[in-house]
Design a protein around this motif. Structure first.
Motif, short mmCIF file in Angstrom:
data_model
loop_
_atom_site.label_atom_id
_atom_site.label_comp_id
_atom_site.label_asym_id
_atom_site.label_seq_id
_atom_site.Cartn_x
_atom_site.Cartn_y
_atom_site.Cartn_z
N VAL A 1 26.56 -53.30 -21.00
CA VAL A 1 27.18 -52.05 -21.47
C VAL A 1 26.63 -51.66 -22.85
O VAL A 1 26.31 -50.49 -23.10
CB VAL A 1 28.71 -52.21 -21.54
CG1 VAL A 1 29.34 -51.02 -22.25
CG2 VAL A 1 29.29 -52.35 -20.13
N LEU A 2 26.49 -52.66 -23.74
CA LEU A 2 25.97 -52.38 -25.08
C LEU A 2 24.53 -51.88 -25.02
O LEU A 2 24.14 -50.95 -25.74
CB LEU A 2 26.05 -53.64 -25.95
CG LEU A 2 27.46 -54.09 -26.35
CD1 LEU A 2 27.40 -55.42 -27.09
CD2 LEU A 2 28.14 -53.04 -27.23
N ASN B 1 35.58 -71.93 -16.25
CA ASN B 1 35.97 -71.02 -17.33
C ASN B 1 34.75 -70.51 -18.10
O ASN B 1 34.67 -69.33 -18.46
CB ASN B 1 36.94 -71.70 -18.29
CG ASN B 1 38.30 -71.94 -17.67
OD1 ASN B 1 38.64 -71.34 -16.65
ND2 ASN B 1 39.09 -72.82 -18.27
N LEU B 2 33.79 -71.43 -18.35
CA LEU B 2 32.59 -71.04 -19.08
C LEU B 2 31.76 -70.03 -18.28
O LEU B 2 31.20 -69.10 -18.85
CB LEU B 2 31.75 -72.28 -19.41
CG LEU B 2 32.32 -73.21 -20.48
CD1 LEU B 2 31.46 -74.48 -20.59
CD2 LEU B 2 32.39 -72.52 -21.83
N LEU B 3 31.68 -70.24 -16.96
CA LEU B 3 30.95 -69.29 -16.11
C LEU B 3 31.58 -67.90 -16.17
O LEU B 3 30.88 -66.89 -16.20
CB LEU B 3 30.91 -69.80 -14.67
CG LEU B 3 29.94 -70.96 -14.39
CD1 LEU B 3 30.12 -71.46 -12.96
CD2 LEU B 3 28.50 -70.52 -14.61
N GLU B 4 32.91 -67.86 -16.16
CA GLU B 4 33.59 -66.57 -16.26
C GLU B 4 33.30 -65.90 -17.61
O GLU B 4 33.09 -64.69 -17.68
CB GLU B 4 35.10 -66.77 -16.10
CG GLU B 4 35.53 -67.09 -14.67
CD GLU B 4 35.24 -65.94 -13.72
OE1 GLU B 4 35.39 -64.77 -14.14
OE2 GLU B 4 34.85 -66.22 -12.58
N GLU B 5 33.27 -66.72 -18.68
CA GLU B 5 32.98 -66.16 -20.00
C GLU B 5 31.55 -65.63 -20.07
O GLU B 5 31.30 -64.56 -20.64
CB GLU B 5 33.19 -67.23 -21.08
CG GLU B 5 34.65 -67.62 -21.29
CD GLU B 5 34.79 -68.68 -22.36
OE1 GLU B 5 33.80 -68.95 -23.06
OE2 GLU B 5 35.90 -69.24 -22.50
N VAL B 6 30.60 -66.40 -19.49
CA VAL B 6 29.20 -65.96 -19.50
C VAL B 6 29.06 -64.65 -18.73
O VAL B 6 28.36 -63.74 -19.17
CB VAL B 6 28.30 -67.05 -18.89
CG1 VAL B 6 26.90 -66.50 -18.62
CG2 VAL B 6 28.21 -68.25 -19.82
N LYS B 7 29.72 -64.56 -17.57
CA LYS B 7 29.65 -63.33 -16.78
C LYS B 7 30.23 -62.15 -17.56
O LYS B 7 29.67 -61.06 -17.57
CB LYS B 7 30.41 -63.50 -15.47
CG LYS B 7 30.33 -62.28 -14.55
CD LYS B 7 31.08 -62.53 -13.25
CE LYS B 7 30.96 -61.31 -12.33
NZ LYS B 7 31.53 -60.10 -12.92
N ALA B 8 31.38 -62.38 -18.21
CA ALA B 8 32.01 -61.31 -18.98
C ALA B 8 31.12 -60.85 -20.13
O ALA B 8 30.96 -59.66 -20.39
CB ALA B 8 33.37 -61.78 -19.51
N GLY C 1 27.88 -61.19 -20.25
CA GLY C 1 26.73 -60.50 -19.67
C GLY C 1 27.03 -59.06 -19.36
O GLY C 1 26.22 -58.16 -19.61
N ASP C 2 28.23 -58.81 -18.80
CA ASP C 2 28.64 -57.43 -18.52
C ASP C 2 28.76 -56.62 -19.81
O ASP C 2 28.35 -55.46 -19.87
CB ASP C 2 29.98 -57.42 -17.77
CG ASP C 2 29.85 -58.01 -16.37
OD1 ASP C 2 28.71 -58.09 -15.87
OD2 ASP C 2 30.88 -58.41 -15.79
#
Length: 256
Positions: free
Chosen positions: A54-55, A40-47, A49-50
């Motif tokens: 964008v910012l 779950n943490l890896l998915e959050e980090v990836k999100a 990062g994306d």
């Protein structure tokens, strides 16, 4: 935090569960919980990062819009206001100002088109890097009436990983935009080749008026190109061309 439940059935042979069995089951459950939490943490980090990418891209575009497009439009507005006061007294001067305003607006349109293209990263994925570069060259020819020569090597493009192609097209786009706006070139050449079997080399030359890299006011565009090249593990050099013009050279070594 509870991620789920672990159910145990009867043992083979009907034997009862012992304290050791309970400890083993709890250890297994704890390890499963840690694995789920890490996933779950890896998915959050990836999100995140994306989102950060964008910012950062939004910030870059906002700076370029402010430094380029908005300032150009503001300048056109001032020029048109001045033309109003000249229209009765200086017809030729008014015509000259209007021609300059039209030229500036043409540049603004090209810039806005570049920004719109930059917000469509799928174009490279769908059509390929070679096609995307060819489109930029055609736009340059239409907008500047310069004669362009293109020599692209498929083997050279094969050295580029998929994730590098977006940065390469952004670098090419910025170079083309600078040539369109500032160079006043009549001839432009774009070529890429393989050097030493593992190095991608792209060269973009023009016969325009050129510029001194050390003395020119560096905007976000030049810095962004160099940062993209470094991020790919390569380099971008900008040198004067003889007898006149500029040579941009992008060098990327194949990553193993």
């Amino acid at each position: 935090r509870v991620y789920g439940r672990l159910y145990l059935t009867e043992k083979d042979g009907g034997a009862e569960f012992t304290k050791d069995d309970e400890r083993i089951a709890m250890t297994l459950a704890a390890q499963a919980g840690v694995a789920i939490q890490n996933a779950n943490l890896l998915e959050e980090v990836k999100a995140r990062g994306d989102e950060l990418a964008v910012l950062e891209e939004r910030d870059r575009i906002s700076k370029e819009l402010h430094d380029g497009v908005i300032q150009s439009i503001y300048s056109v507005g001032l020029s048109l206001q001045g033309s109003i006061s000249l229209v009765d007294r200086d017809v030729e001067g008014t015509k000259k100002r209007l021609d300059e305003a039209i030229g500036t607006l043409d540049n603004v349109v090209r810039d806005v088109r570049s920004y719109i293209f930059a917000l469509q990263p799928k174009s490279v994925e769908e059509k390929g890097l070679e096609h995307a570069i060819a489109e930029l060259v055609r736009d340059l020819e239409v907008n500047t009436l310069a004669e362009a020569r293109v020599e692209l090597s498929e083997k050279a493009f094969e050295l580029l990983p998929d994730e590098a192609q977006g940065d390469v097209i952004q670098i090419v786009r910025e170079i083309m935009s600078n040539i369109s706006r500032h160079a006043h070139a009549s001839e432009v050449s774009v070529a890429c080749a393989v050097r030493d079997g593992d190095t991608f080399v792209m060269t973009i030359e023009d016969d325009g008026r050129g510029f001194d890299l050390d003395s020119v006011s560096r905007g976000d565009g030049l810095n962004n190109m160099e940062e993209r090249a470094r991020g790919l593990g390569g380099s971008l050099t900008i040198q004067p061309r003889r007898p006149k013009g500029t040579v941009h050279t992008l060098i990327l070594k194949e990553r193993t």
